[in-house]
Design a protein around this motif. Structure first.
Motif, PDB file in Angstrom:
ATOM      1  N   ILE A  15       0.857  -1.186   0.000  1.00 17.40           N
ATOM      2  CA  ILE A  15       0.000   0.000   0.000  1.00 17.40           C
ATOM      3  C   ILE A  15       0.892   1.234   0.000  1.00 17.40           C
ATOM      4  O   ILE A  15       1.699   1.426   0.915  1.00 17.40           O
ATOM      5  CB  ILE A  15      -0.925   0.019   1.234  1.00 17.40           C
ATOM      6  N   LEU A  16       0.774   2.051  -1.038  1.00 15.94           N
ATOM      7  CA  LEU A  16       1.542   3.285  -1.124  1.00 15.94           C
ATOM      8  C   LEU A  16       0.601   4.460  -0.938  1.00 15.94           C
ATOM      9  O   LEU A  16      -0.463   4.511  -1.546  1.00 15.94           O
ATOM     10  CB  LEU A  16       2.233   3.393  -2.492  1.00 15.94           C
ATOM     11  N   LEU A  17       0.992   5.408  -0.106  1.00 16.38           N
ATOM     12  CA  LEU A  17       0.159   6.571   0.172  1.00 16.38           C
ATOM     13  C   LEU A  17       0.861   7.853  -0.249  1.00 16.38           C
ATOM     14  O   LEU A  17       2.056   8.014  -0.043  1.00 16.38           O
ATOM     15  CB  LEU A  17      -0.150   6.668   1.670  1.00 16.38           C
ATOM     16  N   GLU A  18       0.091   8.745  -0.825  1.00 10.33           N
ATOM     17  CA  GLU A  18       0.548  10.106  -1.119  1.00 10.33           C
ATOM     18  C   GLU A  18      -0.338  11.009  -0.269  1.00 10.33           C
ATOM     19  O   GLU A  18      -1.557  10.922  -0.344  1.00 10.33           O
ATOM     20  CB  GLU A  18       0.409  10.395  -2.614  1.00 10.33           C
ATOM     21  N   THR A  19       0.258  11.853   0.557  1.00 13.37           N
ATOM     22  CA  THR A  19      -0.532  12.603   1.539  1.00 13.37           C
ATOM     23  C   THR A  19      -0.433  14.120   1.420  1.00 13.37           C
ATOM     24  O   THR A  19      -0.972  14.832   2.256  1.00 13.37           O
ATOM     25  CB  THR A  19      -0.101  12.200   2.966  1.00 13.37           C
ATOM     26  N   LYS A  20       0.234  14.635   0.396  1.00 15.97           N
ATOM     27  CA  LYS A  20       0.464  16.081   0.311  1.00 15.97           C
ATOM     28  C   LYS A  20      -0.429  16.804  -0.700  1.00 15.97           C
ATOM     29  O   LYS A  20      -0.543  18.017  -0.654  1.00 15.97           O
ATOM     30  CB  LYS A  20       1.929  16.355  -0.025  1.00 15.97           C
ATOM     31  N   ALA A  21      -1.050  16.101  -1.603  1.00 18.04           N
ATOM     32  CA  ALA A  21      -1.811  16.729  -2.684  1.00 18.04           C
ATOM     33  C   ALA A  21      -3.101  17.368  -2.186  1.00 18.04           C
ATOM     34  O   ALA A  21      -3.696  16.914  -1.210  1.00 18.04           O
ATOM     35  CB  ALA A  21      -2.133  15.707  -3.760  1.00 18.04           C
ATOM     36  N   ALA A  22      -3.521  18.406  -2.902  1.00 20.20           N
ATOM     37  CA  ALA A  22      -4.775  19.084  -2.591  1.00 20.20           C
ATOM     38  C   ALA A  22      -5.895  18.706  -3.560  1.00 20.20           C
ATOM     39  O   ALA A  22      -7.052  19.021  -3.322  1.00 20.20           O
ATOM     40  CB  ALA A  22      -4.568  20.601  -2.619  1.00 20.20           C
ATOM     41  N   ASN A  23      -5.556  18.045  -4.672  1.00 18.42           N
ATOM     42  CA  ASN A  23      -6.569  17.636  -5.639  1.00 18.42           C
ATOM     43  C   ASN A  23      -6.072  16.416  -6.409  1.00 18.42           C
ATOM     44  O   ASN A  23      -4.936  15.969  -6.236  1.00 18.42           O
ATOM     45  CB  ASN A  23      -6.941  18.787  -6.585  1.00 18.42           C
ATOM     46  N   THR A  24      -6.905  15.866  -7.248  1.00 21.37           N
ATOM     47  CA  THR A  24      -6.583  14.630  -7.963  1.00 21.37           C
ATOM     48  C   THR A  24      -5.377  14.805  -8.877  1.00 21.37           C
ATOM     49  O   THR A  24      -4.510  13.929  -8.951  1.00 21.37           O
ATOM     50  CB  THR A  24      -7.807  14.157  -8.775  1.00 21.37           C
ATOM     51  N   TRP A  25      -5.306  15.908  -9.605  1.00 17.47           N
ATOM     52  CA  TRP A  25      -4.178  16.139 -10.513  1.00 17.47           C
ATOM     53  C   TRP A  25      -2.859  16.140  -9.732  1.00 17.47           C
ATOM     54  O   TRP A  25      -1.905  15.472 -10.117  1.00 17.47           O
ATOM     55  CB  TRP A  25      -4.371  17.459 -11.254  1.00 17.47           C
ATOM     56  N   GLU A  26      -2.815  16.877  -8.624  1.00 15.81           N
ATOM     57  CA  GLU A  26      -1.603  16.907  -7.793  1.00 15.81           C
ATOM     58  C   GLU A  26      -1.302  15.537  -7.202  1.00 15.81           C
ATOM     59  O   GLU A  26      -0.141  15.133  -7.118  1.00 15.81           O
ATOM     60  CB  GLU A  26      -1.761  17.909  -6.648  1.00 15.81           C
ATOM     61  N   ASN A  27      -2.340  14.822  -6.795  1.00 17.89           N
ATOM     62  CA  ASN A  27      -2.147  13.497  -6.227  1.00 17.89           C
ATOM     63  C   ASN A  27      -1.436  12.589  -7.218  1.00 17.89           C
ATOM     64  O   ASN A  27      -0.487  11.882  -6.866  1.00 17.89           O
ATOM     65  CB  ASN A  27      -3.495  12.904  -5.818  1.00 17.89           C
ATOM     66  N   LEU A  28      -1.863  12.628  -8.466  1.00 11.39           N
ATOM     67  CA  LEU A  28      -1.211  11.795  -9.474  1.00 11.39           C
ATOM     68  C   LEU A  28       0.190  12.287  -9.794  1.00 11.39           C
ATOM     69  O   LEU A  28       1.103  11.486  -9.994  1.00 11.39           O
ATOM     70  CB  LEU A  28      -2.077  11.715 -10.728  1.00 11.39           C
ATOM     71  N   THR A  29       0.379  13.591  -9.839  1.00 16.13           N
ATOM     72  CA  THR A  29       1.716  14.141 -10.081  1.00 16.13           C
ATOM     73  C   THR A  29       2.703  13.617  -9.043  1.00 16.13           C
ATOM     74  O   THR A  29       3.832  13.249  -9.374  1.00 16.13           O
ATOM     75  CB  THR A  29       1.673  15.684 -10.030  1.00 16.13           C
ATOM     76  N   LEU A  30       2.269  13.566  -7.798  1.00 16.18           N
ATOM     77  CA  LEU A  30       3.143  13.124  -6.712  1.00 16.18           C
ATOM     78  C   LEU A  30       3.210  11.605  -6.577  1.00 16.18           C
ATOM     79  O   LEU A  30       4.224  11.063  -6.131  1.00 16.18           O
ATOM     80  CB  LEU A  30       2.681  13.744  -5.390  1.00 16.18           C
ATOM     81  N   ALA A  31       2.153  10.904  -6.946  1.00 21.08           N
ATOM     82  CA  ALA A  31       2.098   9.459  -6.747  1.00 21.08           C
ATOM     83  C   ALA A  31       2.666   8.647  -7.903  1.00 21.08           C
ATOM     84  O   ALA A  31       3.225   7.569  -7.677  1.00 21.08           O
ATOM     85  CB  ALA A  31       0.657   9.032  -6.487  1.00 21.08           C
ATOM     86  N   LEU A  32       2.544   9.128  -9.121  1.00 19.75           N
ATOM     87  CA  LEU A  32       2.982   8.318 -10.259  1.00 19.75           C
ATOM     88  C   LEU A  32       4.462   7.937 -10.218  1.00 19.75           C
ATOM     89  O   LEU A  32       4.798   6.817 -10.606  1.00 19.75           O
ATOM     90  CB  LEU A  32       2.612   9.003 -11.581  1.00 19.75           C
TER      91      LEU A  32
END
Length: 113
Positions: A15-32
């Motif tokens: 399970i990988l978590l990204e916890t800093k994004a404020a929206n879906t686009w940012e979440n993917l930018t940081l998680a990909l």
């Protein structure tokens, strides 16, 4: 979603978590970048958000398109009152991105996330 994955007996090391994004686009930018080493990528979300997240993932990283897998996230009649308007919105966004503005790869508007 991590708690749900744990209830499904997914090991914590998977399970990988990204916890800093404020929206879906940012979440993917940081998680990909976290998923480069994986053969299969599954975005876990509700069906409507999952479709948007997969579209954003391919927009940001077209090289990952073949590695994206669909989760078993569609449930007949779940949020039925939202599906038609959101489907129209997502289809319009798809037409906008692929037909009207194919070179547009900028971050979506704040309300689009």
């Amino acid at each position: 979603m991590a708690a749900h994955a744990r209830r499904l007996h997914i090991p914590d090391d998977r399970i990988l978590l990204e916890t800093k994004a404020a929206n879906t686009w940012e979440n993917l930018t940081l998680a990909l970048p976290m998923v480069d080493a994986f053969d299969t990528i599954v975005i876990v979300s509700d069906p409507l958000h999952g479709a948007r997240a997969r579209r954003y993932a391919v927009a940001q990283r077209p090289d990952l398109a073949d590695r994206l897998a669909f989760a078993g996230d569609y449930r007949l009649l779940e949020r039925w009152w939202l599906k038609a308007p959101i489907a129209v919105h997502e289809f319009a966004a798809l037409i906008r991105d692929r037909v009207l503005c194919p070179r547009r790869r900028a971050e979506p508007a704040e309300g689009d996330a």
